[in-house]
Design an enzyme around this catalytic site. Structure first.
Site, short mmCIF file in Angstrom:
data_model
loop_
_atom_site.label_atom_id
_atom_site.label_comp_id
_atom_site.label_asym_id
_atom_site.label_seq_id
_atom_site.Cartn_x
_atom_site.Cartn_y
_atom_site.Cartn_z
N ASN A 152 2.27 -2.75 -8.87
CA ASN A 152 2.80 -4.18 -8.98
C ASN A 152 2.26 -5.11 -9.92
O ASN A 152 2.62 -6.00 -10.39
CB ASN A 152 2.65 -4.83 -7.57
CG ASN A 152 1.35 -4.66 -7.00
OD1 ASN A 152 0.30 -4.00 -7.60
ND2 ASN A 152 0.89 -5.77 -6.20
N LYS A 175 -6.61 6.71 -12.04
CA LYS A 175 -5.18 7.32 -11.90
C LYS A 175 -4.46 6.09 -11.35
O LYS A 175 -4.37 5.63 -10.34
CB LYS A 175 -5.40 8.05 -10.56
CG LYS A 175 -3.81 8.76 -10.48
CD LYS A 175 -3.55 9.19 -9.16
CE LYS A 175 -2.91 8.30 -8.34
NZ LYS A 175 -1.73 7.58 -8.43
N SER A 229 -1.63 0.12 -0.27
CA SER A 229 -1.38 -0.15 0.88
C SER A 229 -2.50 0.13 1.87
O SER A 229 -3.32 1.14 1.89
CB SER A 229 -0.11 0.70 1.58
OG SER A 229 -0.44 1.83 1.46
N GLU A 250 -8.80 -2.79 -1.82
CA GLU A 250 -8.16 -3.81 -1.98
C GLU A 250 -6.73 -3.35 -1.21
O GLU A 250 -5.92 -2.86 -1.90
CB GLU A 250 -7.85 -4.24 -3.29
CG GLU A 250 -9.07 -4.58 -4.33
CD GLU A 250 -9.53 -6.06 -3.75
OE1 GLU A 250 -8.97 -6.67 -2.90
OE2 GLU A 250 -10.43 -6.37 -4.60
N CYS A 284 0.06 -8.53 -3.23
CA CYS A 284 -0.55 -8.56 -1.91
C CYS A 284 -1.02 -9.83 -1.34
O CYS A 284 -1.11 -10.04 -0.21
CB CYS A 284 -1.81 -7.66 -2.25
SG CYS A 284 -2.82 -8.15 -3.39
N GLU A 381 3.49 -5.70 6.40
CA GLU A 381 3.79 -6.45 5.03
C GLU A 381 5.05 -6.36 4.45
O GLU A 381 5.74 -4.99 4.10
CB GLU A 381 2.57 -5.92 4.03
CG GLU A 381 2.73 -6.42 2.76
CD GLU A 381 1.55 -5.85 1.70
OE1 GLU A 381 1.17 -4.81 1.83
OE2 GLU A 381 0.98 -6.94 1.17
P1 NAD Z 1 2.42 3.86 -0.94
O1 NAD Z 1 1.72 3.33 0.25
O2 NAD Z 1 2.72 5.09 -0.96
O3 NAD Z 1 1.63 3.55 -2.21
C1 NAD Z 1 0.95 2.49 -2.62
C2 NAD Z 1 -0.02 2.92 -3.90
O4 NAD Z 1 -0.98 3.80 -3.33
C3 NAD Z 1 0.76 3.28 -5.17
O5 NAD Z 1 0.34 2.82 -6.14
C4 NAD Z 1 0.70 4.85 -4.83
O6 NAD Z 1 0.58 5.66 -6.10
C5 NAD Z 1 -0.77 5.06 -4.24
N1 NAD Z 1 -0.97 6.24 -3.22
C6 NAD Z 1 -0.38 6.54 -2.43
N2 NAD Z 1 -0.79 7.65 -1.85
C7 NAD Z 1 -1.89 7.94 -2.34
C8 NAD Z 1 -2.97 8.93 -2.21
N3 NAD Z 1 -2.79 9.71 -1.38
N4 NAD Z 1 -3.87 8.97 -3.24
C9 NAD Z 1 -4.23 7.94 -3.89
N5 NAD Z 1 -3.07 7.11 -4.40
C10 NAD Z 1 -2.06 7.04 -3.48
O7 NAD Z 1 3.72 2.88 -1.13
P2 NAD Z 1 4.55 2.32 -2.21
O8 NAD Z 1 5.97 2.34 -1.98
O9 NAD Z 1 4.20 2.48 -3.66
O10 NAD Z 1 4.22 0.76 -2.11
C11 NAD Z 1 4.61 0.36 -0.54
C12 NAD Z 1 3.49 -0.44 0.01
O11 NAD Z 1 2.26 -0.61 -0.73
C13 NAD Z 1 3.78 -1.94 0.15
O12 NAD Z 1 4.79 -2.09 1.12
C14 NAD Z 1 2.54 -2.62 -0.03
O13 NAD Z 1 2.07 -2.85 1.45
C15 NAD Z 1 1.64 -1.52 -0.75
N6 NAD Z 1 1.21 -1.95 -1.78
C16 NAD Z 1 0.16 -2.77 -2.02
C17 NAD Z 1 -0.51 -3.32 -2.96
C18 NAD Z 1 -1.60 -4.18 -3.29
O14 NAD Z 1 -1.78 -4.71 -4.36
N7 NAD Z 1 -2.44 -4.23 -2.37
C19 NAD Z 1 0.28 -2.80 -4.24
C20 NAD Z 1 1.26 -1.80 -4.17
C21 NAD Z 1 1.59 -1.59 -2.86
#
Ligand code: NAD
Length: 476
Positions: A152, A175, A229, A250, A284, A381
């Site tokens: 994001n 990564k 997340s 975070e 976030c 969220e």
């Molecule tokens: P997601 O939860 O699968 O991924 C969130 C992030 O975590 C991505 O960058 C992904 O590459 C990474 N990730 C996922 N599984 C991982 C693992 N096993 N090991 C390491 N990294 C991993 O879902 P998404 O569809 O990409 O995002 C959805 C949700 O994630 C959003 O609804 C939001 O709540 C959250 N999110 C939060 C932030 C933040 O700034 N806190 C940023 C992006 C997404």
């Protein structure tokens, strides 16, 4: 016109791609079309990165503050020179308006310059002891860091993940999200071009679960830094716990915004609408649950809806765009689901609620009101351009609603009453509180949450200290 660059990993300073590795298609969210093929790490790539990171730590832990500051300042200067190129790449990958991407570059510039100064301020303590004895408390870099950055803030997240370990004297394997790799590579390249030894910072991409299990399964890595997340954060924290690695987490938020009848409502509305639709709500610390005192509820809701309807949605590369597409196809699907669930339970949809066009991942700025508290979106969220506005009878009920959820990242309040401002500052359960302001970040301010929003801070002196451990030395 900026060309989207060819993609690679950076391991031991080498651009790694090809060789039969699996690839991931990077997509421009404004068109839905692939723009690049990203090589994904195999186990051997990760093993090599770990070996190099172990060596890099031995080099960098002995670096002087002057060396570390020179690299950070040099990278900041290069980011200024490359601002336009970096910003365009970020917008091509993530969709946000170019103006927001340019700000992201400058956030990194500010942070790297601040951290450059912090390198000289990693003070220890000398304890009071009888003559002939000496006891000192000193900070030392924690060791190689595995850092995971989401999509994001394609430039800002990698900047935070790289800047703090480098300032502290650690090595780091980054990564970043596979969806926004070129932005992350652009930030790392500035550091390498500014003289960072090639072993100190590397970038890998891969299947997230494979990479995180591999890196966190290695004793080389001494710290996990994750932004993403809460669900994934909890999973990674458990992996890190197996080897007692330090963590900075975070995670998600569900930003409450308390709007009282005694506030400057026009200012609150201008700020809140801008904040809500920034980066299409994929932030976030996005203002999410508007908790409005009954006596101004209708005025606030109608003013919000009126302004939401005027937000210009379009390709982030086009001048005048105020909100770009959502970053990936998962987000509009999630917002559709949240809105259907809320309206089924009796919420009112005032505007939005639909995708725009059939190309890319555009979504209308949306507003729901009078949403039952058991609707999914009042508990999870939304991470999208969706405002949730509900009336409440007064201060106590409003604070209770703000603190109802297990999240505690950012909270905001609008009120002209000084006594109430102090009460809110004390009682809102959040890592960051904005009172009559949504400006809750800064290179010098700790950024982080409490409860399910995680622990540890990035930015500020705390961001560097989070990459250090304490040692007490007693000499007789
Ligand atoms: P997601 O939860 O699968 O991924 C969130 C992030 O975590 C991505 O960058 C992904 O590459 C990474 N990730 C996922 N599984 C991982 C693992 N096993 N090991 C390491 N990294 C991993 O879902 P998404 O569809 O990409 O995002 C959805 C949700 O994630 C959003 O609804 C939001 O709540 C959250 N999110 C939060 C932030 C933040 O700034 N806190 C940023 C992006 C997404």
């Amino acid at each position: 016109m900026t060309q989207y660059p060819s993609l690679h990993m950076i391991i031991d300073g080498e651009k790694v791609s090809g060789g039969g590795r699996r690839t991931f298609d990077v997509v421009n969210p404004a068109t839905g079309e692939p723009i690049g093929a990203l090589p994904l790490a195999e186990a051997a790539d990760l093993d090599r990165a770990l070996e190099v990171a172990a060596k890099g730590f031995q080099v960098w832990r002995k670096s002087t503050p002057q060396q570390r500051a020179a690299v950070l300042q040099g990278a900041a200067r290069l980011m200024v020179e490359r601002q336009e190129e970096l910003a365009r790449i970020a917008t091509m990958e993530e969709g946000k308006p170019l103006a927001e991407s340019r700000i992201e570059v400058m956030m990194n510039v500010g942070l790297f310059n601040f951290y450059a100064g912090e390198c000289f301020r990693i003070y220890g303590r000398e304890l009071v002891r009888p003559e002939g004895q000496r006891s000192t408390v000193r900070y030392e870099p924690v060791g190689p860091v595995a850092a995971f950055a989401p999509w994001n803030f394609p430039l800002g997240n990698p900047g935070r993940k790289l800047g703090a370990p480098i300032a502290a004297g650690c090595s780091v394997i980054l990564k970043a999200a596979e969806e926004t790799p070129a932005s992350a590579l652009g930030v790392l390249q500035c550091l390498l071009d500014a003289g960072l030894p090639k072993e100190v910072a590397q970038a890998v991409f891969g299947v997230p679960d494979e990479v995180s299990r591999h890196l966190l399964g290695s004793p080389v890595i001494r710290k996990l830094s994750f932004t993403g997340s809460t669900v994934v954060g909890k999973h990674l924290a458990k992996l890190a716990a197996d080897d007692m690695k330090r963590t900075t987490m975070e995670l998600g938020g569900h930003g409450p915004v308390l709007v009282f009848g005694d506030s400057d409502l026009d200012r609150a509305l201008e700020t809140a609408v801008f904040g809500k639709y920034r980066n299409a709500g994929q932030v976030c610390v996005s203002p999410t649950r508007f908790i409005v005192e009954e006596n101004v509820y209708e005025r606030f809701r109608d003013g919000f809806v009126e302004r939401a309807k005027t937000v210009k949605v379009g390709d982030g590369l086009v001048d005048g765009t105020q909100m770009g597409p959502m970053a990936n196809p998962r987000r509009p699907e999630a917002i559709d689901r949240f809105i259907a669930d809320a309206t089924d339970r009796g919420a009112t949809l005032h505007t939005g609620g639909k995708r725009i066009g059939n190309r890319g991942f555009f979504y209308e700025p949306s507003v729901l009101s009078e949403i039952p508290l058991d609707a999914a979106v009042m508990n999870e969220e939304p991470f999208g351009p969706l405002a949730l506005i509900n009336p409440f009878p007064g201060e106590d009920a409003m604070i209770a609603e703000a603190n109802r959820l297990p999240y505690g990242l950012a909270a905001y309040a609008w009120t002209g009453n000084a006594h109430r401002q102090r009460r809110l500052a004390a009682e809102l359960e959040a890592g960051m509180v904005g009172i009559n302001s949504h400006m809750i970040g800064g290179a010098d301010a700790p950024f982080g949450g409490v409860k399910w929003s995680g622990h540890g801070s990035e930015d500020g002196p705390e961001g560097v200290l989070a990459c250090m451990v304490l040692k007490a030395v007693h000499e007789g």
